[in-house]
Structure formats: C-alpha cells, structure tokens
Write an enzyme that holds these catalytic residues in place. Structure first.
Site, mmCIF file in Angstrom:
data_model
loop_
_atom_site.group_PDB
_atom_site.id
_atom_site.type_symbol
_atom_site.label_atom_id
_atom_site.label_comp_id
_atom_site.label_asym_id
_atom_site.label_seq_id
_atom_site.Cartn_x
_atom_site.Cartn_y
_atom_site.Cartn_z
ATOM 1 N N HIS A 227 -39.934 -6.730 -11.728
ATOM 2 C CA HIS A 227 -38.806 -7.380 -11.990
ATOM 3 C C HIS A 227 -38.386 -7.601 -10.127
ATOM 4 O O HIS A 227 -37.361 -8.035 -9.998
ATOM 5 C CB HIS A 227 -38.103 -5.492 -11.562
ATOM 6 C CG HIS A 227 -36.884 -5.616 -12.317
ATOM 7 N ND1 HIS A 227 -35.675 -6.742 -11.899
ATOM 8 C CD2 HIS A 227 -35.906 -5.279 -12.409
ATOM 9 C CE1 HIS A 227 -34.568 -6.754 -11.475
ATOM 10 N NE2 HIS A 227 -34.090 -5.442 -12.595
ATOM 11 N N LYS A 306 -19.202 -3.699 -30.640
ATOM 12 C CA LYS A 306 -18.413 -5.122 -30.637
ATOM 13 C C LYS A 306 -17.363 -5.121 -30.982
ATOM 14 O O LYS A 306 -15.772 -5.270 -30.549
ATOM 15 C CB LYS A 306 -19.002 -6.078 -29.921
ATOM 16 C CG LYS A 306 -18.500 -6.771 -28.743
ATOM 17 C CD LYS A 306 -19.124 -7.982 -28.132
ATOM 18 C CE LYS A 306 -19.400 -8.905 -29.662
ATOM 19 N NZ LYS A 306 -20.309 -10.244 -29.343
ATOM 20 N N LYS A 310 -13.485 -4.370 -29.465
ATOM 21 C CA LYS A 310 -12.712 -5.180 -28.913
ATOM 22 C C LYS A 310 -11.265 -5.185 -29.886
ATOM 23 O O LYS A 310 -9.993 -5.523 -29.926
ATOM 24 C CB LYS A 310 -13.184 -6.541 -29.331
ATOM 25 C CG LYS A 310 -14.134 -6.694 -27.765
ATOM 26 C CD LYS A 310 -15.010 -8.405 -28.039
ATOM 27 C CE LYS A 310 -13.870 -9.345 -27.455
ATOM 28 N NZ LYS A 310 -14.904 -10.383 -27.149
ATOM 29 N N LYS A 312 -9.360 -2.732 -30.673
ATOM 30 C CA LYS A 312 -8.828 -1.806 -29.519
ATOM 31 C C LYS A 312 -8.498 -2.510 -28.432
ATOM 32 O O LYS A 312 -7.997 -1.746 -27.128
ATOM 33 C CB LYS A 312 -9.407 -0.155 -29.419
ATOM 34 C CG LYS A 312 -10.067 0.014 -30.856
ATOM 35 C CD LYS A 312 -9.159 -0.035 -31.840
ATOM 36 C CE LYS A 312 -9.857 0.900 -32.939
ATOM 37 N NZ LYS A 312 -8.267 1.261 -34.114
ATOM 38 N N PRO A 316 -16.090 -3.692 -24.844
ATOM 39 C CA PRO A 316 -17.219 -3.185 -24.742
ATOM 40 C C PRO A 316 -18.381 -2.735 -24.001
ATOM 41 O O PRO A 316 -19.015 -1.390 -24.492
ATOM 42 C CB PRO A 316 -17.608 -3.614 -25.860
ATOM 43 C CG PRO A 316 -17.351 -5.040 -26.195
ATOM 44 C CD PRO A 316 -16.250 -5.193 -24.985
ATOM 45 N N TYR A 339 -25.520 3.907 -11.442
ATOM 46 C CA TYR A 339 -26.339 2.124 -10.935
ATOM 47 C C TYR A 339 -25.258 1.357 -12.041
ATOM 48 O O TYR A 339 -26.456 1.450 -13.596
ATOM 49 C CB TYR A 339 -27.656 1.879 -10.702
ATOM 50 C CG TYR A 339 -27.726 0.695 -10.672
ATOM 51 C CD1 TYR A 339 -27.572 -0.311 -9.009
ATOM 52 C CD2 TYR A 339 -28.024 -0.189 -11.419
ATOM 53 C CE1 TYR A 339 -28.064 -1.505 -9.061
ATOM 54 C CE2 TYR A 339 -28.548 -1.452 -11.714
ATOM 55 C CZ TYR A 339 -28.704 -1.984 -10.306
ATOM 56 O OH TYR A 339 -29.075 -3.085 -10.101
ATOM 57 N N THR A 341 -25.684 -3.077 -13.089
ATOM 58 C CA THR A 341 -25.982 -4.221 -13.024
ATOM 59 C C THR A 341 -25.214 -4.715 -12.755
ATOM 60 O O THR A 341 -24.406 -5.021 -13.779
ATOM 61 C CB THR A 341 -27.647 -5.106 -13.529
ATOM 62 O OG1 THR A 341 -28.357 -3.578 -13.411
ATOM 63 C CG2 THR A 341 -27.557 -6.683 -13.243
ATOM 64 N N THR A 352 -28.309 -10.038 -7.581
ATOM 65 C CA THR A 352 -27.231 -8.608 -8.117
ATOM 66 C C THR A 352 -26.982 -8.160 -7.018
ATOM 67 O O THR A 352 -27.857 -7.937 -5.943
ATOM 68 C CB THR A 352 -28.578 -8.006 -8.957
ATOM 69 O OG1 THR A 352 -28.719 -7.450 -8.200
ATOM 70 C CG2 THR A 352 -29.223 -8.504 -10.421
#
Length: 512
Positions: A227, A306, A310, A312, A316, A339, A341, A352
């Site tokens: 990472h 999704k 959407k 509603k 998402p 947490y 990102t 980030t």
C-alpha cells in the site's frame, strides 16, 4: 499506456484527478531498513515528441492520443523523436514452488503475446513440477521489518550475487505467483479466493513488491500489493481494465499463435546457508501463525444494490456505511470508531484523507433503530441526519479539509525534531477515537466495478471491511482476529445484511 503517458486522466465529475500514483504500479518495491524502509521506483516514461519545421523554425509538440492541431503537411517537415527519462526495466519475475525465474516481457520492442507468455510460464511450471521446492526466500518479506532488514543485509553479505537477484526482483515490472491451490469460489461466495490471496503461501509472494499477480491452478486470479507506493484504487483501475478487455474478447486470443524466438526464462538462485534457512523458517512460522488467526468472509448480498438504493434518493456508499455502523452497534452494543478512505487526488500528488463515519448523528440513529419505542418516522429523520452529516464530512475530507493527515504531520515533525510528543497524542481518548491507527472499523469502498479487495483489521479488537457496489448487489469482505473472542466476521456480516434490509424497508415505508 502509462509508459507512453497515453492513459487518460481519471475524473470525478468534471474534475481531473492526479495520476502520479500510476507510475508506482510497475517496477516498484519497498526495501527494508533497520530503522526505516525506502521505496525504490525504477519506472520511466518515454513520451513521443513530434518535431516539425515550418518557416525555418523548429517546433516541438507532445504527441497525444489524438493530434488535433491543424498543420498543413505541404509546408511542414516532420520527424519523431523520443524523450525518455531513462531506461525502463521490462522484465517479469515469476515465483513457483519457492523458486525464482525471470524473463523479458518485450521481444523486439513489442509486448509478448498471450501464446508467448503461456510458453514462458509453462516452461517455469515444467521446471518446478516433480522437483524439490526452492529455499522460499520470499517468506522473508513477511517477517517483522527490522528482522527482514537484518536478514537481507546478511543475505547480501554471504554472496554479492544475492544483491543482484534482489535488485532484479525489486526492479521487475511485477511478480507473477504460480500458486498450486484451487480456491473454489462462486458468484455469491468469494471467501476461498479472498483467503488464499490475502494469506496464502508466503514462499510464493514477494510481500514488498508493489504488485503481485497470483495465478491459481484452477484458472482464478488474485493479487496483492504494497500500500505504501499507491492507493488501492490504482490497482483496482488496472484490474478493472483487464477484466473489461477479457470480456471484450470473450476471453479468447484472436491474434497469431506464432511464438517468436526468444530466450527461455532464467532461474534466479540465491546462495543461502543455515542461518538464512533459519531466518526463512522463523518467518514462515510467524506468518502462518498470524494467517491462522485471521478470519475472512467474503459474500455477495444480492437482494438489491446501487440501482434500488438510488431510487430511494440515497447515496449507495453512505447506505453501506450506515448499515455497517448499525451492525457493529447491534453486535457490540456500543459505537465503533471507523475509518473510511477519502480520496484527495484532485490535489497535486494527493493520496487520501480519513473520513470518520462514526458521528454523533450516526450513533443517535443506531440508538433509535434499537429503541422499540421509536416509530419509523423518528428513525427516518435520524437516518437522514446521519446521511447528511456523512456526506458533508466526506466532501470536506476530499477537499483537503480533514484533520487526520494534518495531525499525523504534526506528530511526525515532533518525532523528527526530537520534541516532546504533544499531549493530544497521549490522551487515551485520541486512541479510542481511532487516532494513531486505532480504528475499530477499517473500511473502504473499492468502487462500483467487479473488483474487490480485502484487508486485515487495524487493531486486535477490530474488523476489516472492504466492499464494492454493483447495480444489483453489494459484495463485502470482512475480517477479524480469531484470538479476540468478542469479534466474529461471520456474525457481523449476518447483522450487516439484516441492517441493509431494515434500512431499505425504512426507506420504502417512509417513501423517501
């Protein structure tokens, strides 16, 4: 495309995103140090420059994917030159049964075709079949960083050729891991392939490499990445591109089956002694102990996705985050520091920022959902407040108005300057809030594609929670440490799916 800078900039809305991280995807490796690791990047771009002479003057124009300039060919003389940052490695390293091989991914300046790659990889596999396993030096990359750094120094010390091999691995485009396991998975259950990808055989993964492509013997694929050089969405973007290309060709190579003359893969053999073997054995033991302790579940929730969310008028990603908060609250009867990102790539070389979903509004909504005295109208209002607060904080974090990276900077400055650690960082509430890498829920939306990731929990009493959202489903990978008896990834997932159903029912009955 990255090499020739023809990869179109990604955008969020109309805002272009910084693409610098893509340079770190290939030819990149983390190198351990006794006190500090370093990132070595060998990747170089090679842009084509179009030179033309007009009216006795020379002009330079960088060649884009499409050249829109209206230049009359009758009055201009053209020539093409290549502006290079320097030579770029083009070799690939393959690890199979604890042994290392290397071959060039280019032949006569062209990328190897699928039949040619198949020939090279088949040769490696044939070399390893029926033969004893290699020393498994790759397992050292899973070791505690200082121990690995010292083991690496010793490895180089006993034979300078070992350093050459290490640099060959470090500078390679990426590592291909030929894995003999068959992690059967289905469209609804990806647990096995996720398990093997995240905690598979350490002797065939170079843990420091920016990108390991894992090829399982049943034809499925996985990948691992370090990472430090780049964020997950860089690898997701590449995997999504590969997925789309495979689908576009129905998974069949439609070009020539001819294999051009080229050298066979070369085996890279480390010189080892009993101390190195002892170091490898220790690394494997500690890795396997940690791997056995890690619980992972990876399932698809298929009731809706999704598209229905959407409809509603709900976001998402926030929908999933709130369901996670409610699931954790139900299981543990308390809120969990979380947490998520937040991408800051709209800024130059941005990475980030931390978005903290466990807000007062989210906790109040969880309490309302658990209170049988609260009717749907009260729950709906509380949910909308939580959604709005989450959306506001995410927007602020993406605009560089978060505070976690700023606090990290202050903490590191104090350390580097030999100053006393500021009192804020010593306060127990700072850690309980998630500060200093102590978030109970470590979560990230991996996107709206077919690519999913997984991560280990940030703390012993926490969970890892990665997810992708499709039109008709939500696919989630959850992790927990088995040795902490109060956490259970499977139980959390069941509560998570129940939370999704409850929220959708609430949104439907309240006619949001």
């Amino acid at each position: 495309m990255i090499r020739t800078e023809r990869l179109a900039p990604q955008k969020t809305g109309k805002t272009a995103l910084d693409m610098d991280q893509f340079r770190m995807l290939f030819c990149t490796c983390k190198v351990p140090g006794v006190t500090k690791d370093t990132i070595h990047n060998y990747f170089k771009t090679g842009r084509i420059i179009l030179a033309f002479i007009s009216n006795s003057q020379t002009h330079l124009h960088e060649l884009e994917p499409t050249l829109s300039d209206n230049i009359s060919l009758t009055i201009c003389t053209f020539c093409c030159v290549t502006e290079r940052e320097g030579p770029c490695p083009s070799h690939i390293v393959v690890i199979c049964r604890g042994r290392f091989f290397m071959f060039d991914a280019l032949c006569d300046g062209q990328i190897l075709t699928p039949p040619e790659l198949f020939r090279q990889l088949s040769y490696v596999q044939e070399c390893c079949e029926g033969e004893p396993e290699g020393e498994g030096v790759a397992a050292l990359t899973s070791e505690e960083r200082t121990r690995w750094a010292k083991a690496r120094e010793y490895l180089i010390g006993i034979d300078p050729h070992n350093k050459t091999i290490l640099e060959t691995i470090q500078s390679s485009l990426f590592v291909i891991c030929l894995d003999e396991t068959k992690p059967y998975s289905s469209p609804d259950n990806y647990t096995n392939v996720t398990l093997e990808s995240l905690k598979g055989n350490p002797t065939i993964r170079w843990g420091d490499k920016a990108y390991n492509s894992i090829v399982f013997s049943d034809g499925t694929f996985g990948s691992t990445c370090d990472h430090a050089p780049y964020d997950a969405m860089v690898l997701v973007s590449m995997c999504w591109y590969l997925d789309q290309q495979i689908k576009a060709t129905d998974g069949k190579w439609k070009g020539s089956d001819t294999v051009r003359p080229m050298p066979l893969p070369e085996e890279l053999v480390f010189t080892v002694d009993e101390k190195v073997r002892s170091d490898i054995s220790h690394a494997k033991r500690q890795y396997l102990e940690a791997a056995r302790d890690l619980e992972i579940v990876c399932y698809a929730f298929t009731a809706f996705g999704k598209a229905a969310i959407k409809q509603k008028n709900l976001h998402p990603d926030i929908f999933v985050q709130m369901a996670m908060q409610l699931a954790y609250y139900r299981v543990h009867r308390r809120p969990g520091s979380c947490y998520e990102t937040a991408m800051t790539r709209k800024f130059y070389h941005g990475r980030t920022e931390t978005m903290r979903p466990c807000t007062h509004e989210a906790v109040n909504w969880c309490k309302a959902m658990m209170d049988h005295k609260c009717n749907d109208n009260i729950k709906r209002k509380a949910m909308l407040l939580a959604f709005n607060k989450h959306n506001k904080l995410m927007a602020e974090a993406q605009d560089g108005k978060g505070f976690d990276r700023h606090l990290l900077g202050l903490y590191l400055i104090a350390k580097e300057e030999g100053l006393p650690t500021p009192e804020l960082f010593m306060d127990p509430l700072y850690a309980r809030s998630g500060g200093g890498g102590n978030f109970v829920l470590s979560s990230s939306l991996v996107g709206y594609t077919t690519v999913l990731g997984a991560v280990a929990p940030m703390v012993h009493h926490g969970y890892g929670f990665f997810y992708r959202i499709r039109d008709d489903r939500i696919v989630v990978s959850m992790s927990a440490w088995k040795s902490y008896r109060q956490t259970d990834a499977a139980i959390l997932f069941n509560n998570f799916t129940n939370s999704l159903h409850e929220m959708f029912h609430l949104a439907t009955t309240s006619q949001l």
